[in-house]
Scaffold this motif. Sequence first.
Motif, PDB file in Angstrom:
ATOM      1  N   GLY A  38       0.489  -1.396  -0.247  1.00 41.98           N
ATOM      2  CA  GLY A  38       0.188   0.223  -0.108  1.00 41.98           C
ATOM      3  C   GLY A  38       0.716   1.351  -0.183  1.00 41.98           C
ATOM      4  N   VAL A  39       0.118   2.503  -0.185  1.00 43.26           N
ATOM      5  CA  VAL A  39       0.812   3.516   0.079  1.00 43.26           C
ATOM      6  C   VAL A  39       0.731   4.447   1.138  1.00 43.26           C
ATOM      7  CG1 VAL A  39       0.461   5.735  -1.162  1.00 43.26           C
ATOM      8  CG2 VAL A  39      -0.131   4.366  -2.610  1.00 43.26           C
ATOM      9  N   GLY A  40       1.795   4.864   1.648  1.00 42.68           N
ATOM     10  CA  GLY A  40       1.812   5.275   2.738  1.00 42.68           C
ATOM     11  C   GLY A  40       1.322   4.659   4.291  1.00 42.68           C
ATOM     12  N   LYS A  41       1.298   5.142   5.182  1.00 42.30           N
ATOM     13  CA  LYS A  41       0.987   4.905   6.569  1.00 42.30           C
ATOM     14  C   LYS A  41      -0.637   4.379   6.739  1.00 42.30           C
ATOM     15  CE  LYS A  41       3.633   7.245   9.659  1.00 42.30           C
ATOM     16  NZ  LYS A  41       4.309   8.412  10.700  1.00 42.30           N
ATOM     17  N   GLN A  42      -1.322   2.865   6.753  1.00 40.30           N
ATOM     18  CA  GLN A  42      -2.445   2.484   6.141  1.00 40.30           C
ATOM     19  C   GLN A  42      -2.700   2.069   7.794  1.00 40.30           C
ATOM     20  OE1 GLN A  42      -2.500   1.309   2.070  1.00 40.30           O
ATOM     21  NE2 GLN A  42      -1.388   0.367   3.156  1.00 40.30           N
ATOM     22  N   ILE A  43      -3.635   2.408   7.985  1.00 37.34           N
ATOM     23  CA  ILE A  43      -4.298   1.855  10.049  1.00 37.34           C
ATOM     24  C   ILE A  43      -6.308   0.870   9.570  1.00 37.34           C
ATOM     25  CG2 ILE A  43      -3.527   3.808  10.879  1.00 37.34           C
ATOM     26  CD1 ILE A  43      -5.661   5.158  11.319  1.00 37.34           C
TER      27      ILE A  43
ATOM     28  N   LEU B 168      -4.232   7.733   5.494  1.00 43.11           N
ATOM     29  CA  LEU B 168      -3.457   8.789   6.175  1.00 43.11           C
ATOM     30  C   LEU B 168      -3.192   9.381   5.265  1.00 43.11           C
ATOM     31  CD1 LEU B 168      -1.686   7.563   9.408  1.00 43.11           C
ATOM     32  CD2 LEU B 168      -4.313   7.953   9.458  1.00 43.11           C
ATOM     33  N   SER B 169      -3.742  10.260   4.967  1.00 41.71           N
ATOM     34  CA  SER B 169      -3.117  11.182   3.658  1.00 41.71           C
ATOM     35  C   SER B 169      -4.622  12.186   3.591  1.00 41.71           C
ATOM     36  CB  SER B 169      -4.099  10.693   2.048  1.00 41.71           C
ATOM     37  OG  SER B 169      -3.129  11.124   1.007  1.00 41.71           O
ATOM     38  N   GLU B 170      -3.782  13.230   3.646  1.00 45.11           N
ATOM     39  CA  GLU B 170      -4.926  14.486   3.947  1.00 45.11           C
ATOM     40  C   GLU B 170      -5.783  14.302   4.448  1.00 45.11           C
ATOM     41  OE1 GLU B 170      -5.008  16.339  -0.297  1.00 45.11           O
ATOM     42  OE2 GLU B 170      -2.622  16.617  -0.403  1.00 45.11           O
TER      43      GLU B 170
END
Length: 332
Positions: free
Chosen positions: A143-148, A167-169
Amino acid sequence: MKNLFLIIFSLGIFPFMDFANAEQANAGHYHETKMATDTIYLADPTIFLDKGIYYLYGTGSNQGFPVYQSSDLKNWTEPSGKTNGLALFKGDAYGNGGFWAPQVFKNGRTYYMVYTADEHIAIAESDSPLGPFKQKEIKVLSGVGKQIDPFVFRDEDGKSYLYYVRLSEGNRIFVARMKDDFSDILPETAKECITATQDWENTAKSPWPVTEGPTVFKKGNLYYLFYSANDFRNPDYAVGYATARSPFGPWKKSDQNPIISKNLLKINGTGHGDFFKDKKGNMEYVFHTHHSNVQVSPRATGLIRVKFVKNALGSYDVVADASSFRFLMRKK
């Protein structure tokens, strides 16, 4: 729930909002709820029913995930996981901290736990709901970036989907197809589902809007995506849902939102839970609330029954039964 927000607030990215004072102001109208000493304190909870036993997991330890057991949803054991009361223990699978929002499901004879650690998503396996859940290869999902906040939904055709928060904008809910062996997602299928666009979803008017804690099921021809909105410390943290005719959407938010909130239950911070069917076939939603109306943590674990009410369009509105709400308690 999320350390990310502590960092963002300290950096001043959010506009100033004094949640503590807001809670005290609310306490004048919403009664201050004090928990009993045997109340269970797990945030982001989930309940898994297997062979007549309910298993309760959630955010509650920096060493992994505790698990409680019950045969009746009323009396719960002390943490009973196979490693110091934990079903997943730090070191057996991915993560050094930030163990949040687990979900447990079964496929064949294998139990799976999908969860957040260090703001990434991982999935571990066990031969028992009590664990130990482990990974043969310590890794995170693609996945792209931080994910929760992961949730695995398995459709009637056997295909599986991962709903999660990127977690993106803001905290934005996404979906992606999973591989058939649950080893990873298919990154090229990732698609945004929900973000905060309505007033009730961002009462602080934050530039970092929050929708999180997805859980999905299908009824009739519709898919129901439930989610929580607002920062978890906000008294207005609440639950809404959207519907679609495909696991990928497009999603239409319900006009009844929010369906679980402080207005319904008279306690602050209601949200981030999971649905399950009890032994009688009733649909229940397990979730957390603030500790009281003047204190956020430790967050308490509660349960509420939901009903399906047919509407004029021939589909169903989901209604939470306030009279059924109760906090989960350990055995005395």
